[in-house]
Every structure is written in structure tokens, then in C-alpha cells.
Design a protein around this motif. Structure first.
Motif, PDB file in Angstrom:
ATOM      1  N   PRO A   1       3.516   2.837  -3.880  1.00  0.00           N
ATOM      2  CA  PRO A   1       3.360   3.920  -4.867  1.00  0.00           C
ATOM      3  C   PRO A   1       3.752   5.291  -4.316  1.00  0.00           C
ATOM      4  O   PRO A   1       4.369   6.097  -5.007  1.00  0.00           O
ATOM      5  CB  PRO A   1       1.870   3.889  -5.221  1.00  0.00           C
ATOM      6  CG  PRO A   1       1.414   2.534  -4.842  1.00  0.00           C
ATOM      7  CD  PRO A   1       2.264   2.105  -3.693  1.00  0.00           C
ATOM      8  N   TRP A   2       3.428   5.557  -3.068  1.00  0.00           N
ATOM      9  CA  TRP A   2       3.780   6.829  -2.455  1.00  0.00           C
ATOM     10  C   TRP A   2       5.293   6.955  -2.306  1.00  0.00           C
ATOM     11  O   TRP A   2       5.873   8.015  -2.593  1.00  0.00           O
ATOM     12  CB  TRP A   2       3.090   6.951  -1.105  1.00  0.00           C
ATOM     13  CG  TRP A   2       3.376   8.226  -0.404  1.00  0.00           C
ATOM     14  CD1 TRP A   2       2.973   9.472  -0.761  1.00  0.00           C
ATOM     15  CD2 TRP A   2       4.158   8.377   0.772  1.00  0.00           C
ATOM     16  NE1 TRP A   2       3.451  10.386   0.132  1.00  0.00           N
ATOM     17  CE2 TRP A   2       4.171   9.742   1.078  1.00  0.00           C
ATOM     18  CE3 TRP A   2       4.834   7.484   1.599  1.00  0.00           C
ATOM     19  CZ2 TRP A   2       4.850  10.236   2.182  1.00  0.00           C
ATOM     20  CZ3 TRP A   2       5.501   7.992   2.688  1.00  0.00           C
ATOM     21  CH2 TRP A   2       5.501   9.340   2.973  1.00  0.00           C
TER      22      TRP A   2
ATOM     23  N   TYR B   1      -4.531   0.387  -1.104  1.00  0.00           N
ATOM     24  CA  TYR B   1      -4.975   0.028   0.237  1.00  0.00           C
ATOM     25  C   TYR B   1      -6.460  -0.348   0.231  1.00  0.00           C
ATOM     26  O   TYR B   1      -6.872  -1.315   0.879  1.00  0.00           O
ATOM     27  CB  TYR B   1      -4.739   1.185   1.209  1.00  0.00           C
ATOM     28  CG  TYR B   1      -5.257   0.899   2.584  1.00  0.00           C
ATOM     29  CD1 TYR B   1      -4.564   0.052   3.437  1.00  0.00           C
ATOM     30  CD2 TYR B   1      -6.452   1.443   3.027  1.00  0.00           C
ATOM     31  CE1 TYR B   1      -5.046  -0.235   4.697  1.00  0.00           C
ATOM     32  CE2 TYR B   1      -6.943   1.163   4.274  1.00  0.00           C
ATOM     33  CZ  TYR B   1      -6.232   0.323   5.107  1.00  0.00           C
ATOM     34  OH  TYR B   1      -6.723   0.040   6.348  1.00  0.00           O
TER      35      TYR B   1
ATOM     36  N   GLY C   1       0.940   9.845  -6.126  1.00  0.00           N
ATOM     37  CA  GLY C   1       1.449   8.802  -5.241  1.00  0.00           C
ATOM     38  C   GLY C   1       0.508   8.482  -4.101  1.00  0.00           C
ATOM     39  O   GLY C   1       0.236   7.320  -3.805  1.00  0.00           O
TER      40      GLY C   1
ATOM     41  N   ALA D   1       0.822  -1.208   0.000  1.00  0.00           N
ATOM     42  CA  ALA D   1       0.000   0.000   0.000  1.00  0.00           C
ATOM     43  C   ALA D   1       0.859   1.262   0.000  1.00  0.00           C
ATOM     44  O   ALA D   1       0.481   2.268  -0.603  1.00  0.00           O
ATOM     45  CB  ALA D   1      -0.931  -0.001   1.206  1.00  0.00           C
ATOM     46  N   LEU D   2       2.005   1.223   0.632  1.00  0.00           N
ATOM     47  CA  LEU D   2       2.872   2.403   0.702  1.00  0.00           C
ATOM     48  C   LEU D   2       3.817   2.534  -0.486  1.00  0.00           C
ATOM     49  O   LEU D   2       4.403   3.599  -0.699  1.00  0.00           O
ATOM     50  CB  LEU D   2       3.691   2.376   1.994  1.00  0.00           C
ATOM     51  CG  LEU D   2       2.912   2.633   3.274  1.00  0.00           C
ATOM     52  CD1 LEU D   2       3.823   2.461   4.479  1.00  0.00           C
ATOM     53  CD2 LEU D   2       2.288   4.003   3.269  1.00  0.00           C
TER      54      LEU D   2
ATOM     55  N   SER E   1      -2.758   6.817  -5.504  1.00  0.00           N
ATOM     56  CA  SER E   1      -2.583   5.418  -5.895  1.00  0.00           C
ATOM     57  C   SER E   1      -2.351   4.527  -4.673  1.00  0.00           C
ATOM     58  O   SER E   1      -2.806   3.386  -4.641  1.00  0.00           O
ATOM     59  CB  SER E   1      -1.457   5.272  -6.919  1.00  0.00           C
ATOM     60  OG  SER E   1      -0.273   5.841  -6.442  1.00  0.00           O
ATOM     61  N   SER E   2      -1.677   5.049  -3.657  1.00  0.00           N
ATOM     62  CA  SER E   2      -1.538   4.279  -2.413  1.00  0.00           C
ATOM     63  C   SER E   2      -2.900   4.038  -1.775  1.00  0.00           C
ATOM     64  O   SER E   2      -3.176   2.943  -1.275  1.00  0.00           O
ATOM     65  CB  SER E   2      -0.637   5.009  -1.425  1.00  0.00           C
ATOM     66  OG  SER E   2       0.699   4.913  -1.809  1.00  0.00           O
TER      67      SER E   2
END
Length: 73
Positions: free
Chosen positions: A21-22, A64, A56, A18-19, A59-60
Motif C-alpha cells: 500500500p505504501w 502488517y 499509504g 505489508a509494503l 494502510s501498510s
């Protein structure tokens, strides 16, 4: 209804996914600065940085949301 407990490893992998893309977008911003791809005089630098961060974080959020929905079903 009580939530079904997940294993600690699965929770860790889901959090990393989940993290990711960021973190990639943050690295792109770092690389732009480090490699001197743009300078402070670059036009619309602040708008581009904001767009990259929104991309970012958005998308995260979508990743998630997908993982949370997958675990519910």
C-alpha cells in the motif's frame, strides 16, 4: 515463549504485502508529477501529498498488524 520460525519465503511475501500500500501511494504521487496532473501552482498540493502518504503508511501499518496477529494465533 519462543516464537515459531517462519520460512524465508513466507516472511518475504508478508513483507511485500505489508509494503505494497505504501509503494502504491508513492507511485500515485510520482504519476501525478510525471503526467502533469498537478503543477506547483495547484492549491493545497502539499496537504494532498501529505494525506496520500499518511494513507499509504497507515494502510501498510494495518496490513502488517493483521499479518503479525495472524502469525501469532
Amino acid at each position: 515463549m519462543p516464537e515459531i520460525p517462519k520460512s524465508r519465503a513466507r516472511l518475504t511475501v508478508d513483507t511485500i504485502l505489508a509494503l505494497l500500500p505504501w509503494l502504491v501511494c508513492m507511485y500515485v504521487l510520482y504519476w501525478f508529477e510525471y503526467a502533469a496532473v498537478w503543477t506547483p501552482e495547484t492549491p493545497h498540493r502539499d496537504k494532498i501529498s501529505l494525506a496520500i502518504l499518511i494513507l499509504g503508511m497507515g494502510s501498510s501499518f494495518l496490513v502488517y498488524s493483521y499479518l503479525a496477529r495472524r502469525d501469532r494465533t
